[in-house]
Write an enzyme that holds these catalytic residues in place. Sequence first.
Site, short mmCIF file in Angstrom:
data_model
loop_
_atom_site.label_atom_id
_atom_site.label_comp_id
_atom_site.label_asym_id
_atom_site.label_seq_id
_atom_site.Cartn_x
_atom_site.Cartn_y
_atom_site.Cartn_z
CE LYS A 34 -0.34 -0.28 5.02
NZ LYS A 34 -1.05 -0.93 6.11
NE ARG A 129 -7.09 0.18 10.94
CZ ARG A 129 -5.83 0.08 10.53
NH1 ARG A 129 -5.03 1.14 10.54
NH2 ARG A 129 -5.34 -1.07 10.08
CG HIS A 158 -4.02 -4.74 11.62
ND1 HIS A 158 -2.85 -5.28 11.11
CD2 HIS A 158 -3.78 -3.41 11.76
CE1 HIS A 158 -1.96 -4.30 10.96
NE2 HIS A 158 -2.49 -3.17 11.36
NE ARG A 210 -2.80 -8.10 7.43
CZ ARG A 210 -3.38 -8.64 8.50
NH1 ARG A 210 -3.99 -9.81 8.43
NH2 ARG A 210 -3.37 -7.99 9.65
CG MET A 296 7.87 23.71 -1.59
SD MET A 296 6.73 24.52 -2.72
CE MET A 296 5.69 25.42 -1.58
CG ASP A 297 10.88 23.84 -4.25
OD1 ASP A 297 10.05 22.93 -4.19
OD2 ASP A 297 10.59 25.03 -4.49
C1 LIG Z 1 -0.25 -1.86 6.76
C2 LIG Z 1 -0.84 -3.12 7.22
C3 LIG Z 1 -0.04 -4.26 7.40
C4 LIG Z 1 1.46 -4.23 7.28
O1 LIG Z 1 1.98 -3.82 8.52
P1 LIG Z 1 3.55 -3.74 8.79
O2 LIG Z 1 3.66 -3.33 10.21
O3 LIG Z 1 4.08 -2.70 7.86
O4 LIG Z 1 4.12 -5.07 8.50
C5 LIG Z 1 -0.68 -5.44 7.71
N1 LIG Z 1 -2.03 -5.50 7.86
C6 LIG Z 1 -2.81 -4.42 7.73
C7 LIG Z 1 -4.28 -4.55 7.92
C8 LIG Z 1 -2.25 -3.19 7.42
O5 LIG Z 1 -3.04 -2.12 7.30
#
Ligand SMILES: *Cc1c(COP(=O)(O)O)cnc(C)c1O
Length: 372
Positions: A34, A129, A158, A210, A296-297
């Site tokens: 992401k 969340r 999560h 993940r 800024m730059d």
């Molecule tokens: C961003 C995210 C992850 C990855 O987390 P890290 O700490 O970067 O490994 C895993 N699961 C969810 C739902 C996330 O939003």
Amino acid sequence: MYRNTWMEIDLDALYENIERIRKKCGKRLIAVVKAGGYGCGDLAVAKTAIKAGAKMLAVSSVDEALILRNKGYDGKLLILGHSDPEDVSVMVKEKISAPAYSLNWVRRIIEQNCRGLHVHIKVDTGMNRIGFREIGEIRQAMRILEANHCVIEGIFTHFACADTSPEKTEMQFQRFHDIVSALDYPFKWIHCDNSDAAVSLDEKFTNAFRLGISMYGISSYMKDLNYPISLYSRIFLVKKVPAGESIGYGATYTTKEEEWIGTMPIGYADGFIRQNQNRMVYCCGEYVPIAGRICMDQTMLRLPYQMKEGTEVEIFGPHINIETMAKDLNTIPYEILCLISDRVTRVYKRNGQVVAETNGRITESLNWQNIG
Ligand SMILES: *Cc1c(COP(=O)(O)O)cnc(C)c1O
């Protein structure tokens, strides 16, 4: 590259990290790319992760998923966060899996043509969340989804404190375990671990994890990973400034004596935020202070002597650890990475050689074949 500010991504070092963590964790790898692969390039990181064994990619939104599809990725793809029920047809068409995170969301997608949509049930075990808190609601949601020909392919949760609290993580895991066990459903993908949980939480109940931040060497538990990313600029102007002159906006720094001041083309529009102004950068074997406010730059440096124009400056990298930098700025490495804007050229290296470079504001000029 027409502007001397760039981020370097060492694809070999990145690959090694991913492969090591995947083997240590021993589950199927979902690479979280992401926010443009945490600023490092979604497809470049994705391709490296796939080479290192990733079986699925995860992104934050339908937009990010479509960006990957447009770049040619046709494998498994999961959204982790919000998706608008109105967008269900594009998710079905593009084979993008989405989290079912509330009864209301489920009731709204069935008003669309959701046949064939792949979903992962999102369980809220204490992050508060998104996700279902009650098993009764999950059962109801699953009945509705099945009746409307959605494919329930996974379930996940999560953790809120994987980096800091094994106790809280264990408690969340237990809730997840109990809910998934009670549902007694053949989920293909059962996942809860992010980077830190993947290497710290010892459980064989889930079958995938993940991975995000630790691909980049940042981990609370593995301290010997590679740091594949660095950020550089180059001094393009060096001048002698007499004593008693102020430097930059707001005149916040005044020269104490005759001083050499260097200017480099990086500023807050690159994501080099103004709070950096009392920090150091690294060039020619020494740490050099920033002089005055970050513009800024551009940013000015107080040089120890007349350095050459064209001198390379490390913002973070081998000599300035991104985790230390994050502490200095009272933030986390995730934020530093995600803020590096798309006008900073990304330079990809393999075997120490540049294999591709891309600048989001000019063109997608990257030679992807060099990465895959
Ligand atoms: C961003 C995210 C992850 C990855 O987390 P890290 O700490 O970067 O490994 C895993 N699961 C969810 C739902 C996330 O939003």
